[in-house]
Design a protein around this motif. Sequence first.
Motif, PDB file in Angstrom:
ATOM      1  N   UNK A  34     -12.267  68.644 -65.772  1.00  0.00           N
ATOM      2  CA  UNK A  34     -13.669  68.871 -66.126  1.00  0.00           C
ATOM      3  C   UNK A  34     -13.871  70.174 -66.901  1.00  0.00           C
ATOM      4  N   UNK A  35     -12.763  70.896 -67.181  1.00  0.00           N
ATOM      5  CA  UNK A  35     -12.868  72.051 -68.072  1.00  0.00           C
ATOM      6  C   UNK A  35     -13.188  71.592 -69.493  1.00  0.00           C
ATOM      7  N   UNK A  36     -12.906  70.311 -69.770  1.00  0.00           N
ATOM      8  CA  UNK A  36     -13.218  69.721 -71.077  1.00  0.00           C
ATOM      9  C   UNK A  36     -14.415  68.780 -70.921  1.00  0.00           C
ATOM     10  N   UNK A  37     -15.152  68.550 -71.992  1.00  0.00           N
ATOM     11  CA  UNK A  37     -16.282  67.630 -71.956  1.00  0.00           C
ATOM     12  C   UNK A  37     -15.825  66.181 -72.016  1.00  0.00           C
ATOM     13  N   UNK A  38     -16.751  65.274 -71.760  1.00  0.00           N
ATOM     14  CA  UNK A  38     -16.422  63.849 -71.735  1.00  0.00           C
ATOM     15  C   UNK A  38     -15.851  63.371 -73.062  1.00  0.00           C
ATOM     16  N   UNK A  39     -16.429  63.826 -74.181  1.00  0.00           N
ATOM     17  CA  UNK A  39     -15.967  63.383 -75.497  1.00  0.00           C
ATOM     18  C   UNK A  39     -14.524  63.817 -75.740  1.00  0.00           C
ATOM     19  N   UNK A  40     -14.198  65.062 -75.397  1.00  0.00           N
ATOM     20  CA  UNK A  40     -12.832  65.548 -75.616  1.00  0.00           C
ATOM     21  C   UNK A  40     -11.843  64.799 -74.727  1.00  0.00           C
ATOM     22  N   UNK A  41     -12.210  64.549 -73.490  1.00  0.00           N
ATOM     23  CA  UNK A  41     -11.314  63.842 -72.564  1.00  0.00           C
ATOM     24  C   UNK A  41     -11.037  62.426 -73.063  1.00  0.00           C
ATOM     25  N   UNK A  42     -12.103  61.730 -73.469  1.00  0.00           N
ATOM     26  CA  UNK A  42     -11.928  60.350 -73.949  1.00  0.00           C
ATOM     27  C   UNK A  42     -11.120  60.335 -75.249  1.00  0.00           C
ATOM     28  N   UNK A  94     -16.546  58.910 -67.689  1.00  0.00           N
ATOM     29  CA  UNK A  94     -16.084  60.296 -67.592  1.00  0.00           C
ATOM     30  C   UNK A  94     -17.273  61.244 -67.455  1.00  0.00           C
ATOM     31  N   UNK A  95     -18.349  60.967 -68.203  1.00  0.00           N
ATOM     32  CA  UNK A  95     -19.568  61.781 -68.069  1.00  0.00           C
ATOM     33  C   UNK A  95     -20.085  61.735 -66.624  1.00  0.00           C
ATOM     34  N   UNK A  96     -20.111  60.540 -66.041  1.00  0.00           N
ATOM     35  CA  UNK A  96     -20.613  60.377 -64.675  1.00  0.00           C
ATOM     36  C   UNK A  96     -19.771  61.180 -63.686  1.00  0.00           C
ATOM     37  N   UNK A  97     -18.457  61.056 -63.805  1.00  0.00           N
ATOM     38  CA  UNK A  97     -17.558  61.749 -62.873  1.00  0.00           C
ATOM     39  C   UNK A  97     -17.716  63.261 -62.996  1.00  0.00           C
ATOM     40  N   UNK A  98     -17.772  63.763 -64.226  1.00  0.00           N
ATOM     41  CA  UNK A  98     -17.845  65.210 -64.450  1.00  0.00           C
ATOM     42  C   UNK A  98     -19.224  65.797 -64.191  1.00  0.00           C
ATOM     43  N   UNK A  99     -20.199  64.925 -63.928  1.00  0.00           N
ATOM     44  CA  UNK A  99     -21.550  65.417 -63.629  1.00  0.00           C
ATOM     45  C   UNK A  99     -22.015  64.987 -62.239  1.00  0.00           C
ATOM     46  N   UNK A 100     -21.059  64.773 -61.346  1.00  0.00           N
ATOM     47  CA  UNK A 100     -21.384  64.480 -59.952  1.00  0.00           C
ATOM     48  C   UNK A 100     -22.112  63.167 -59.737  1.00  0.00           C
ATOM     49  N   UNK A 101     -21.777  62.138 -60.534  1.00  0.00           N
ATOM     50  CA  UNK A 101     -22.441  60.836 -60.424  1.00  0.00           C
ATOM     51  C   UNK A 101     -21.417  59.723 -60.152  1.00  0.00           C
ATOM     52  N   UNK A 102     -20.425  60.013 -59.308  1.00  0.00           N
ATOM     53  CA  UNK A 102     -19.395  59.019 -58.997  1.00  0.00           C
ATOM     54  C   UNK A 102     -20.002  57.817 -58.271  1.00  0.00           C
TER      55      UNK A 102
END
Length: 300
Positions: A34-42, A94-102
């Motif tokens: 999560x040090x990287x944003x969703x776009x970079x991870x994907x 990835x956005x959901x996971x990194x923003x506490x929306x699992x």
Amino acid sequence: MTERHSNEIRRSLFAGLAGYVIWGFAPLYFQMVDFAGALEIVAHRVVWSLPMLFAALWFAGKLRPAFAALRDKRVMLILLATSALISVNWLVFVYAVNNGQVLQASLGYYINPLMSVAVGVIVLREPLGPWRITAIVLATLGVLNQIIAVGEVPWISLTLALSFTGYGYLRKIVTVDGRIGLFWETAFITPFALGALIWMQSQGAGHFLQGPMEAALLILAGLITIVPLLLYIIGARGLRLSTMGLLQFTAPSLQFAIGVLRGETFTSAHLLTFGLIWAGVAAFAWSQLRRDRAAVATKV
């Protein structure tokens, strides 16, 4: 049943279950990056998946049919559409996971098979039956409860379910091996992913060059994508559709547990939402088992 056939079923069951377990625990990996944003991870997920998929096709002797598929315009157009849908699905997850929306993500994957039933009835004219009607009604009530009682539109859940349902339908009608399809989907997305990574790095917003640990974790995104998919393919080939249909609930169940254990908001209203969805899933599972038994009885 011969011993060889029994061993093949056990191998397929283990592979299919392992694939879903990896998908279930995937939020733990994405929370590590999560040090990287969703776009970079994907983007890294796409870029590192492509050479791994190429190697998998080479090992399986599928490179020639993979490049032969390029001559089929209909297949390529469908795969362009599925590449867009899977991109949206990956980004939102990835956005959901990194923003506490699992929890919302897990809810989406519970809804997905029930939404697929609705698409099957509307588009493919598949028979519905009372248990499937019950499943769809209960899932709808669960979503409505989330909107009215919880006071939020579960857009993450609905986007994940809609994108994956559309992806599943299009992949169902395209006549191409699953591995070949994913290879071309990834190939179509790769130029955009590479462009995004180069732009982020030039703006000082990229994290790949921060250190060896960050680079290794981002490269791992490719394995997290490919390994469960290949396990899933092994499972799907050797198991009945109904068995895979039941195994698929392993992933959102593990994601749900991760969300709760990580302390995400889970009130009585959320419990009612999930309770309705789980009841719908149970009705769907029972319907699958009944249809499978009926099909076996017909063959006998």
